[in-house]
Design a protein around this motif. Structure first.
Motif, PDB file in Angstrom:
ATOM      1  N   CYS A 151     -18.499 -10.041  14.673  1.00  0.00           N
ATOM      2  CA  CYS A 151     -19.112 -10.966  13.707  1.00  0.00           C
ATOM      3  C   CYS A 151     -20.336 -10.332  13.058  1.00  0.00           C
ATOM      4  O   CYS A 151     -20.546 -10.464  11.837  1.00  0.00           O
ATOM      5  N   GLU A 152     -21.120  -9.639  13.844  1.00  0.00           N
ATOM      6  CA  GLU A 152     -22.336  -9.005  13.313  1.00  0.00           C
ATOM      7  C   GLU A 152     -21.988  -7.844  12.388  1.00  0.00           C
ATOM      8  O   GLU A 152     -22.610  -7.675  11.326  1.00  0.00           O
ATOM      9  N   ILE A 153     -20.994  -7.046  12.762  1.00  0.00           N
ATOM     10  CA  ILE A 153     -20.542  -5.973  11.877  1.00  0.00           C
ATOM     11  C   ILE A 153     -19.939  -6.570  10.602  1.00  0.00           C
ATOM     12  O   ILE A 153     -20.200  -6.108   9.488  1.00  0.00           O
ATOM     13  N   GLY A 154     -19.153  -7.612  10.780  1.00  0.00           N
ATOM     14  CA  GLY A 154     -18.517  -8.261   9.636  1.00  0.00           C
ATOM     15  C   GLY A 154     -19.507  -8.826   8.652  1.00  0.00           C
ATOM     16  O   GLY A 154     -19.256  -8.853   7.440  1.00  0.00           O
ATOM     17  N   GLU A 155     -20.639  -9.275   9.163  1.00  0.00           N
ATOM     18  CA  GLU A 155     -21.702  -9.793   8.291  1.00  0.00           C
ATOM     19  C   GLU A 155     -22.197  -8.702   7.353  1.00  0.00           C
ATOM     20  O   GLU A 155     -22.471  -8.944   6.175  1.00  0.00           O
ATOM     21  N   ILE A 156     -22.254  -7.490   7.856  1.00  0.00           N
ATOM     22  CA  ILE A 156     -22.793  -6.367   7.077  1.00  0.00           C
ATOM     23  C   ILE A 156     -21.758  -5.816   6.094  1.00  0.00           C
ATOM     24  O   ILE A 156     -22.077  -5.526   4.938  1.00  0.00           O
ATOM     25  N   ILE A 157     -20.509  -5.678   6.536  1.00  0.00           N
ATOM     26  CA  ILE A 157     -19.492  -5.045   5.675  1.00  0.00           C
ATOM     27  C   ILE A 157     -18.607  -6.070   4.961  1.00  0.00           C
ATOM     28  O   ILE A 157     -17.678  -5.695   4.251  1.00  0.00           O
ATOM     29  N   ASP A 158     -18.891  -7.349   5.154  1.00  0.00           N
ATOM     30  CA  ASP A 158     -18.136  -8.438   4.527  1.00  0.00           C
ATOM     31  C   ASP A 158     -16.676  -8.453   4.982  1.00  0.00           C
ATOM     32  O   ASP A 158     -15.746  -8.423   4.175  1.00  0.00           O
ATOM     33  N   CYS A 159     -16.505  -8.515   6.291  1.00  0.00           N
ATOM     34  CA  CYS A 159     -15.171  -8.657   6.898  1.00  0.00           C
ATOM     35  C   CYS A 159     -15.196  -9.941   7.720  1.00  0.00           C
ATOM     36  O   CYS A 159     -15.896 -10.015   8.735  1.00  0.00           O
ATOM     37  N   LYS A 160     -14.453 -10.924   7.298  1.00  0.00           N
ATOM     38  CA  LYS A 160     -14.633 -12.282   7.819  1.00  0.00           C
ATOM     39  C   LYS A 160     -13.430 -12.844   8.566  1.00  0.00           C
ATOM     40  O   LYS A 160     -13.308 -14.059   8.710  1.00  0.00           O
ATOM     41  N   LYS A 161     -12.542 -11.986   9.047  1.00  0.00           N
ATOM     42  CA  LYS A 161     -11.427 -12.445   9.867  1.00  0.00           C
ATOM     43  C   LYS A 161     -11.299 -11.554  11.104  1.00  0.00           C
ATOM     44  O   LYS A 161     -11.486 -10.338  11.015  1.00  0.00           O
ATOM     45  N   ILE A 162     -10.961 -12.169  12.215  1.00  0.00           N
ATOM     46  CA  ILE A 162     -10.723 -11.446  13.460  1.00  0.00           C
ATOM     47  C   ILE A 162      -9.400 -11.929  14.047  1.00  0.00           C
ATOM     48  O   ILE A 162      -9.188 -13.128  14.228  1.00  0.00           O
ATOM     49  N   ILE A 163      -8.515 -10.988  14.346  1.00  0.00           N
ATOM     50  CA  ILE A 163      -7.252 -11.325  14.986  1.00  0.00           C
ATOM     51  C   ILE A 163      -7.478 -11.454  16.493  1.00  0.00           C
ATOM     52  O   ILE A 163      -8.174 -10.631  17.099  1.00  0.00           O
ATOM     53  N   VAL A 164      -6.892 -12.498  17.079  1.00  0.00           N
ATOM     54  CA  VAL A 164      -7.006 -12.714  18.519  1.00  0.00           C
ATOM     55  C   VAL A 164      -5.598 -12.797  19.113  1.00  0.00           C
ATOM     56  O   VAL A 164      -4.696 -13.378  18.513  1.00  0.00           O
ATOM     57  N   VAL A 165      -5.440 -12.195  20.281  1.00  0.00           N
ATOM     58  CA  VAL A 165      -4.110 -12.028  20.876  1.00  0.00           C
ATOM     59  C   VAL A 165      -4.055 -12.722  22.238  1.00  0.00           C
ATOM     60  O   VAL A 165      -4.962 -12.541  23.065  1.00  0.00           O
ATOM     61  N   PRO A 166      -3.006 -13.495  22.501  1.00  0.00           N
ATOM     62  CA  PRO A 166      -2.877 -14.168  23.795  1.00  0.00           C
ATOM     63  C   PRO A 166      -2.541 -13.194  24.923  1.00  0.00           C
ATOM     64  O   PRO A 166      -2.132 -12.057  24.697  1.00  0.00           O
ATOM     65  N   THR A 167      -2.679 -13.680  26.152  1.00  0.00           N
ATOM     66  CA  THR A 167      -2.516 -12.862  27.344  1.00  0.00           C
ATOM     67  C   THR A 167      -1.054 -12.813  27.800  1.00  0.00           C
ATOM     68  O   THR A 167      -0.297 -13.753  27.598  1.00  0.00           O
ATOM     69  N   PHE A 168      -0.690 -11.700  28.430  1.00  0.00           N
ATOM     70  CA  PHE A 168       0.646 -11.482  28.979  1.00  0.00           C
ATOM     71  C   PHE A 168       0.637 -11.758  30.488  1.00  0.00           C
ATOM     72  O   PHE A 168      -0.405 -11.685  31.141  1.00  0.00           O
ATOM     73  N   ASP A 169       1.816 -12.021  31.020  1.00  0.00           N
ATOM     74  CA  ASP A 169       2.010 -12.114  32.474  1.00  0.00           C
ATOM     75  C   ASP A 169       0.988 -13.041  33.138  1.00  0.00           C
ATOM     76  O   ASP A 169       0.280 -12.648  34.070  1.00  0.00           O
TER      77      ASP A 169
END
Length: 281
Positions: free
Chosen positions: A89-107
């Motif tokens: 989020c902090e990096i995204g604030e600087i470079i204007d990247c406003k989406k983060i992909i999140v992945v569910p857990t296996f097993d």
């Protein structure tokens, strides 16, 4: 429709810096920045260097990929997810990247579907609240493996719908959609505004449940019928972006420039049947 590059496609033989330079050369509109490649980049470069690159070039950052295994974590593992979320989020604030992909857990063991749903909603709700001050959106990516806790489009879409937050949506990946037999009807009934990221790829002709990432091939060169997916996206009004994402070890042996060039060409050829993907001057 803007064309993006996902760095998994050159995972083992490139860097963020090289990917950026070559994606700019071949006219990509966007890039999905991998968390591991970003951390590697920052060992020898600054966030300001990255900001400057995007300011001075055509290509722009679209999403960070990814916070992995977000549900059913122990305390230390979940804290790491939250720490990485804040970092992005902090990096995204600087470079204007406003989406983060999140992945569910296996097993995850013998949890019921309702327990998986409840836990996924709880975690997404909490992480989304942490992202709100940064105006960051989270995109849940279901993974089309039998042992992934969230492995179909319908299951993932139901979760993000019940979270019911503007900054929580879904990743539609053609490989994962095909790999566990997700239903086209679920996509037809989806709100296009909830599809935050669209990954395109293709795969070998293996049965449902048997496919793995290394079976991916270039769009249009495999067993996935991509036409109904693209046609449905057009019909429901989605036309924001498409990102080429392969994890095929064979392509990690290629020259990076060749991989990036072929990725752009194959994506344009397939997606161009339904959307305007012409490079804008």
């Amino acid at each position: 429709m803007k064309i993006a590059f996902n760095e998994a496609t050159t995972l083992k033989n490139s860097t963020l810096k090289k990917d950026l330079e070559l994606c700019e050369k071949y006219g990509y509109d966007l890039i999905e920045v991998r968390l591991d490649k970003l951390k590697e980049y920052l060992l020898e470069n600054t966030v300001e260097d990255l900001k400057s690159f995007f300011q001075n070039n055509r290509i722009k950052p679209f999403a960070f990929n990814a916070l992995e295994f977000i549900n059913f974590r122990d305390e230390a593992g979940y804290q790491q997810i939250k720490d990485d979320l804040k970092f992005l989020c902090e990096i995204g604030e600087i470079i204007d990247c406003k989406k983060i992909i999140v992945v569910p857990t296996f097993d995850v063991g013998d949890y019921t579907q309702s327990q998986i749903k409840e836990e996924s909603i709880r975690v997404l709700d909490e992480l989304a609240e942490l992202a709100v001050p940064y105006n960051v959106k989270l995109a849940l990516e279901f993974v089309g493996y039998p042992n992934c806790s969230v492995n179909t489009f319908g299951q993932a879409y139901e979760i993000v719908t019940e979270v019911n937050k503007d900054n929580v949506g879904i990743v539609l990946d053609c490989f994962h959609f095909h790999a566990m037999g997700s239903k086209l009807e679920d996509l037809k009934n989806a709100d296009p505004d909830k599809i935050f990221v669209f990954h395109i790829d293709d795969c070998e002709d293996l049965p449902v449940g048997a496919l793995r990432d290394h079976h991916r091939v270039w769009p249009g060169e495999g067993a996935i019928n991509l036409d109904p997916i693209l046609k449905t996206l057009k019909e429901i009004g989605y036309d924001e972006m498409v990102s080429i994402e392969l994890f095929r070890p064979e392509f990690w042996e290629w020259e990076v420039e060749k991989t990036i060039k072929v990725g752009k060409e194959t994506t344009e050829k397939v997606v161009g049947n339904y959307f305007n993907v012409k490079v804008k001057s």
